[in-house]
Design a protein around this motif. Structure first.
Motif, PDB file in Angstrom:
ATOM      1  N   LEU A 133     130.585 -14.142  26.610  1.00 12.33           N
ATOM      2  CA  LEU A 133     130.062 -13.881  27.957  1.00 12.33           C
ATOM      3  C   LEU A 133     129.223 -12.608  27.982  1.00 12.33           C
ATOM      4  CD1 LEU A 133     133.208 -14.788  30.098  1.00 12.33           C
ATOM      5  CD2 LEU A 133     131.178 -16.183  29.643  1.00 12.33           C
ATOM      6  N   ARG A 134     129.568 -11.650  27.129  1.00 15.79           N
ATOM      7  CA  ARG A 134     128.766 -10.422  27.054  1.00 15.79           C
ATOM      8  C   ARG A 134     127.391 -10.731  26.477  1.00 15.79           C
ATOM      9  NH1 ARG A 134     130.256  -7.406  30.287  1.00 15.79           N
ATOM     10  NH2 ARG A 134     132.296  -6.864  29.440  1.00 15.79           N
ATOM     11  N   LEU A 135     127.328 -11.659  25.519  1.00 19.69           N
ATOM     12  CA  LEU A 135     126.052 -12.074  24.953  1.00 19.69           C
ATOM     13  C   LEU A 135     125.219 -12.801  26.007  1.00 19.69           C
ATOM     14  CD1 LEU A 135     124.046 -12.508  22.672  1.00 19.69           C
ATOM     15  CD2 LEU A 135     125.450 -14.431  21.871  1.00 19.69           C
ATOM     16  N   GLU A 136     125.837 -13.695  26.759  1.00 23.93           N
ATOM     17  CA  GLU A 136     125.120 -14.378  27.837  1.00 23.93           C
ATOM     18  C   GLU A 136     124.554 -13.375  28.828  1.00 23.93           C
ATOM     19  OE1 GLU A 136     127.594 -17.227  29.743  1.00 23.93           O
ATOM     20  OE2 GLU A 136     127.514 -18.672  28.095  1.00 23.93           O
ATOM     21  N   GLN A 137     125.353 -12.378  29.166  1.00 20.00           N
ATOM     22  CA  GLN A 137     124.932 -11.349  30.113  1.00 20.00           C
ATOM     23  C   GLN A 137     123.749 -10.558  29.553  1.00 20.00           C
ATOM     24  OE1 GLN A 137     127.588  -7.945  30.693  1.00 20.00           O
ATOM     25  NE2 GLN A 137     127.560  -8.382  32.889  1.00 20.00           N
ATOM     26  N   ALA A 138     123.837 -10.168  28.285  1.00 20.37           N
ATOM     27  CA  ALA A 138     122.768  -9.390  27.659  1.00 20.37           C
ATOM     28  C   ALA A 138     121.476 -10.193  27.566  1.00 20.37           C
ATOM     29  CB  ALA A 138     123.210  -8.925  26.278  1.00 20.37           C
ATOM     30  N   GLU A 139     121.579 -11.466  27.230  1.00 22.89           N
ATOM     31  CA  GLU A 139     120.385 -12.314  27.138  1.00 22.89           C
ATOM     32  C   GLU A 139     119.733 -12.491  28.499  1.00 22.89           C
ATOM     33  OE1 GLU A 139     121.632 -15.107  23.298  1.00 22.89           O
ATOM     34  OE2 GLU A 139     122.101 -15.767  25.341  1.00 22.89           O
ATOM     35  N   SER A 140     120.536 -12.643  29.527  1.00 26.47           N
ATOM     36  CA  SER A 140     120.003 -12.784  30.890  1.00 26.47           C
ATOM     37  C   SER A 140     119.332 -11.498  31.350  1.00 26.47           C
ATOM     38  CB  SER A 140     121.137 -13.158  31.846  1.00 26.47           C
ATOM     39  OG  SER A 140     120.689 -13.193  33.179  1.00 26.47           O
ATOM     40  N   LEU A 141     119.943 -10.370  31.058  1.00 20.44           N
ATOM     41  CA  LEU A 141     119.376  -9.080  31.448  1.00 20.44           C
ATOM     42  C   LEU A 141     118.072  -8.805  30.715  1.00 20.44           C
ATOM     43  CD1 LEU A 141     119.687  -6.382  32.975  1.00 20.44           C
ATOM     44  CD2 LEU A 141     121.036  -5.544  31.024  1.00 20.44           C
ATOM     45  N   HIS A 142     117.984  -9.231  29.470  1.00 19.91           N
ATOM     46  CA  HIS A 142     116.797  -8.990  28.648  1.00 19.91           C
ATOM     47  C   HIS A 142     115.525  -9.490  29.322  1.00 19.91           C
ATOM     48  CE1 HIS A 142     113.886 -10.233  25.488  1.00 19.91           C
ATOM     49  NE2 HIS A 142     114.207  -9.062  24.963  1.00 19.91           N
ATOM     50  N   GLU A 143     115.618 -10.610  29.987  1.00 20.78           N
ATOM     51  CA  GLU A 143     114.429 -11.200  30.621  1.00 20.78           C
ATOM     52  C   GLU A 143     113.885 -10.333  31.745  1.00 20.78           C
ATOM     53  OE1 GLU A 143     113.101 -13.824  29.226  1.00 20.78           O
ATOM     54  OE2 GLU A 143     114.760 -13.768  27.800  1.00 20.78           O
ATOM     55  N   ARG A 144     114.724  -9.494  32.318  1.00 16.90           N
ATOM     56  CA  ARG A 144     114.312  -8.695  33.476  1.00 16.90           C
ATOM     57  C   ARG A 144     113.938  -7.260  33.109  1.00 16.90           C
ATOM     58  NH1 ARG A 144     119.141 -11.123  35.240  1.00 16.90           N
ATOM     59  NH2 ARG A 144     120.203  -9.111  35.416  1.00 16.90           N
ATOM     60  N   GLU A 181     109.209  -1.822  27.358  1.00 14.65           N
ATOM     61  CA  GLU A 181     109.586  -0.707  26.491  1.00 14.65           C
ATOM     62  C   GLU A 181     111.094  -0.666  26.216  1.00 14.65           C
ATOM     63  OE1 GLU A 181     109.271   0.955  30.742  1.00 14.65           O
ATOM     64  OE2 GLU A 181     108.157  -0.436  29.436  1.00 14.65           O
ATOM     65  N   ARG A 182     111.894  -1.333  27.033  1.00 11.93           N
ATOM     66  CA  ARG A 182     113.340  -1.333  26.827  1.00 11.93           C
ATOM     67  C   ARG A 182     113.820  -2.578  26.079  1.00 11.93           C
ATOM     68  NH1 ARG A 182     116.616  -0.286  32.131  1.00 11.93           N
ATOM     69  NH2 ARG A 182     118.284  -0.402  30.566  1.00 11.93           N
ATOM     70  N   LYS A 183     112.935  -3.535  25.868  1.00 12.74           N
ATOM     71  CA  LYS A 183     113.358  -4.787  25.254  1.00 12.74           C
ATOM     72  C   LYS A 183     113.776  -4.640  23.785  1.00 12.74           C
ATOM     73  CE  LYS A 183     111.373  -8.239  28.312  1.00 12.74           C
ATOM     74  NZ  LYS A 183     110.512  -9.419  28.465  1.00 12.74           N
ATOM     75  N   PRO A 184     113.113  -3.809  22.970  1.00 14.01           N
ATOM     76  CA  PRO A 184     113.564  -3.692  21.573  1.00 14.01           C
ATOM     77  C   PRO A 184     115.012  -3.239  21.439  1.00 14.01           C
ATOM     78  CG  PRO A 184     111.353  -2.826  21.805  1.00 14.01           C
ATOM     79  CD  PRO A 184     111.840  -3.102  23.195  1.00 14.01           C
ATOM     80  N   GLN A 185     115.417  -2.272  22.251  1.00 13.27           N
ATOM     81  CA  GLN A 185     116.810  -1.819  22.202  1.00 13.27           C
ATOM     82  C   GLN A 185     117.758  -2.935  22.631  1.00 13.27           C
ATOM     83  OE1 GLN A 185     117.644   1.612  24.627  1.00 13.27           O
ATOM     84  NE2 GLN A 185     119.726   1.833  23.863  1.00 13.27           N
ATOM     85  N   ALA A 186     117.367  -3.666  23.679  1.00 15.14           N
ATOM     86  CA  ALA A 186     118.192  -4.775  24.150  1.00 15.14           C
ATOM     87  C   ALA A 186     118.294  -5.864  23.085  1.00 15.14           C
ATOM     88  CB  ALA A 186     117.615  -5.348  25.437  1.00 15.14           C
ATOM     89  N   GLU A 187     117.197  -6.112  22.393  1.00 14.64           N
ATOM     90  CA  GLU A 187     117.207  -7.140  21.348  1.00 14.64           C
ATOM     91  C   GLU A 187     118.118  -6.742  20.185  1.00 14.64           C
ATOM     92  OE1 GLU A 187     113.055  -7.415  20.647  1.00 14.64           O
ATOM     93  OE2 GLU A 187     112.676  -8.590  22.466  1.00 14.64           O
ATOM     94  N   SER A 188     118.158  -5.456  19.887  1.00  9.61           N
ATOM     95  CA  SER A 188     119.068  -4.965  18.844  1.00  9.61           C
ATOM     96  C   SER A 188     120.522  -5.180  19.259  1.00  9.61           C
ATOM     97  CB  SER A 188     118.798  -3.481  18.584  1.00  9.61           C
ATOM     98  OG  SER A 188     119.707  -2.958  17.649  1.00  9.61           O
ATOM     99  N   PHE A 189     120.808  -4.923  20.535  1.00  9.45           N
ATOM    100  CA  PHE A 189     122.169  -5.129  21.044  1.00  9.45           C
ATOM    101  C   PHE A 189     122.537  -6.610  21.015  1.00  9.45           C
ATOM    102  CE2 PHE A 189     125.033  -5.528  24.880  1.00  9.45           C
ATOM    103  CZ  PHE A 189     126.146  -4.975  24.278  1.00  9.45           C
TER     104      PHE A 189
END
Length: 248
Positions: A103-114, A118-126
């Motif tokens: 569920l944390r992965l689902e949450q992170a993937e959903s947040l990534h789209e928004r 400039e913040r997406k590379p860090q989110a993609e690493s997570f």
């Protein structure tokens, strides 16, 4: 019966952090509650050894929920100690075992789209890190109110909010509540919501705090913060007032 806090301090992205797994010991069993990030097994073994304990005697691991800092080392621990019985709540078991996506992965993937670019590379690493968490089979599923007859009685307290299958553990004989991530101890020593921006259900989290406050708690132990220094009931009620005030 004895309770051993085994704080593990480490660096994460340049920040010093500490998590607090717990070992419960009685005459016949050694029970670990949560096991840290991937690669933390040697740290767990060293922390146990410093307290005169050995994971060679480990009989059970209770996973309070499937966040990476609570189950990350679970698969490697099971390989090293194959006789250990892994225990988790019925709602969390499919995620720990890998049959359902984190569920944390689902949450992170959903947040990534928004996120801004400039913040997406860090989110993609997570996200990549979350995808790398190795699943592990759960041997025993527990439900709310169940009492495991070890260490003076371990009551399973379903405390959703942070995650739907999150549990706390009440050691009945000693009045000790292992709250996991239902609450955390902030830098000022007060209780707070664990990662409120990532809490799955804030209303459920508040209801879980209210539920914890109804227990006779002699000691409150948080995965982030360790032993709460103060009146646990009063601290939980204060947090509940603040939390409900913010949501109005």
């Amino acid at each position: 019966m004895t309770v051993h806090l085994i704080p593990i301090t480490f660096d994460q992205q340049g920040t010093r952090q500490t998590i607090v797994p717990v070992l419960l010991k009685d005459e016949h069993r050694l029970i670990l509650v949560d096991c840290g990030y991937p690669g933390f097994l040697p740290l767990l073994e060293d922390a146990a050894r410093e307290r005169g304990l050995s994971l060679d005697d480990l009989t059970h691991v209770i996973v309070t929920h499937h966040d990476m800092d609570h189950m990350g080392a679970l698969a490697e621990l099971k390989r090293a100690y194959p006789s250990v019985e892994i225990i988790a709540h019925e709602l969390d078991e499919p995620h720990i075992a890998g049959r359902q996506k984190s569920l944390r992965l689902e949450q992170a993937e959903s947040l990534h789209e928004r996120l801004p670019e400039e913040r997406k590379p860090q989110a993609e690493s997570f996200i990549a890190f979350l995808r790398s968490i190795e699943p592990a089979s759960v041997d025993r599923i527990v439900a709310d109110g169940e009492v495991l007859p070890w260490c003076g009685g371990l009551e399973i307290v379903h405390t959703p909010g942070h995650m739907p299958g999150h549990i706390s553990i009440y050691v009945q004989s000693a009045g000790i509540m292992l709250a996991a991530d239902a609450v955390v101890i902030e830098e000022d020593g007060k209780l707070g919501i664990a990662n409120p921006e990532f809490t799955m259900d804030r209303r459920a989290a508040a209801a879980s705090i209210e539920r914890l406050s109804r227990y006779a708690i002699h000691q409150l132990i948080c995965y982030h913060g360790g032993l709460y220094e103060g009146d646990a009931g009063a601290g939980l009620r204060e947090l509940l007032r603040n939390e409900r005030g913010e949501s109005e």
